[in-house]
Design an enzyme around this catalytic site. Structure first.
Site, short mmCIF file in Angstrom:
data_model
loop_
_atom_site.label_atom_id
_atom_site.label_comp_id
_atom_site.label_asym_id
_atom_site.label_seq_id
_atom_site.Cartn_x
_atom_site.Cartn_y
_atom_site.Cartn_z
N ASP A 106 -17.86 -21.57 10.39
CA ASP A 106 -19.15 -22.21 10.62
C ASP A 106 -19.58 -23.03 9.40
O ASP A 106 -19.78 -22.50 8.32
CB ASP A 106 -20.20 -21.14 10.94
CG ASP A 106 -21.55 -21.72 11.33
OD1 ASP A 106 -21.62 -22.92 11.67
OD2 ASP A 106 -22.53 -20.96 11.29
N HIS B 205 -25.56 -15.13 9.26
CA HIS B 205 -25.42 -14.77 10.68
C HIS B 205 -26.02 -13.38 10.89
O HIS B 205 -25.60 -12.41 10.26
CB HIS B 205 -23.95 -14.76 11.09
CG HIS B 205 -23.32 -16.10 11.01
ND1 HIS B 205 -21.97 -16.27 10.87
CD2 HIS B 205 -23.84 -17.36 11.08
CE1 HIS B 205 -21.69 -17.56 10.85
NE2 HIS B 205 -22.80 -18.23 10.96
N SER C 16 -21.84 -14.59 6.40
CA SER C 16 -21.72 -13.87 7.67
C SER C 16 -21.45 -12.41 7.38
O SER C 16 -22.13 -11.82 6.55
CB SER C 16 -20.62 -14.52 8.51
OG SER C 16 -20.55 -13.96 9.79
#
Length: 183
Positions: free
Chosen positions: A126, A35, A9
């Site tokens: 996540d 992400h 991310s």
């Protein structure tokens, strides 16, 4: 066939490019789950190709894996239908797409332990909850040492027993070893 997953991310995109600069032709598929905003995928794919020389495929429909780098279409998730077929779509209502959880859950449904999952820095958790299940199946995890944002890596570490904590150069060397096995 060995397959590499690189997930992350915040702070990860530049690190992805650093570890993909392996100075050899790809012999394995590498699936990226970073992400990103919907509009940034095309530019990211272009940067990877320019910086590394690897073929980059933006997945829009089911496609058979080959030695290349794969990204989900902007605003969508990557999902493995089989050990050889990857698709892109929105498979879960999550804050971020592509969702690491969606990709890792799809791997958990397969009877294939030939995955090497590299977790880079980022925010949130996540995909971290499915890590233990994947590890129990024999899937190998590599966690970034000293990332800019430790939340994602720390959340994975809470769920893993057997993993390697590596710097970016060491991650690159692991990918080189995995890539050489497929020659």
């Amino acid at each position: 066939m060995e397959k590499v997953i690189i997930a992350g991310s915040a702070g990860s995109p530049n690190n992805v490019i650093k570890i993909l600069k392996i100075n050899q032709k790809l012999n394995i598929p590498i699936l990226l789950c970073i992400h990103f905003s919907k509009n940034a995928i095309e530019n990211f794919a272009h940067n990877i190709k320019n910086e590394t020389g690897h073929e980059v495929i933006i997945v829009k429909n089911p496609i058979k894996l080959k030695p290349a780098v794969y990204l989900a279409e902007g605003g969508k998730d990557l999902l493995l239908k089989t050990s050889e077929i990857v698709n892109s779509g929105i498979y879960k209502d999550t804050k971020t797409h592509p969702s690491i959880e969606v990709l890792l859950n799809s791997i958990a449904k397969l009877n294939d332990k030939n995955f090497h999952i590299f977790i880079l820095g980022g925010l949130g958790n996540d995909g971290a909850k499915i890590a233990k299940t994947l590890e129990e199946k024999g899937i190998k995890f590599y966690i970034e040492k000293n990332p800019s944002f430790e939340y994602l890596t720390n959340n994975f570490l809470k769920n893993l027993k057997y993993h390697k904590i590596l710097g970016l150069e060491e991650m690159k060397n692991e990918i080189i070893k995995i890539n050489k096995k497929r020659r």
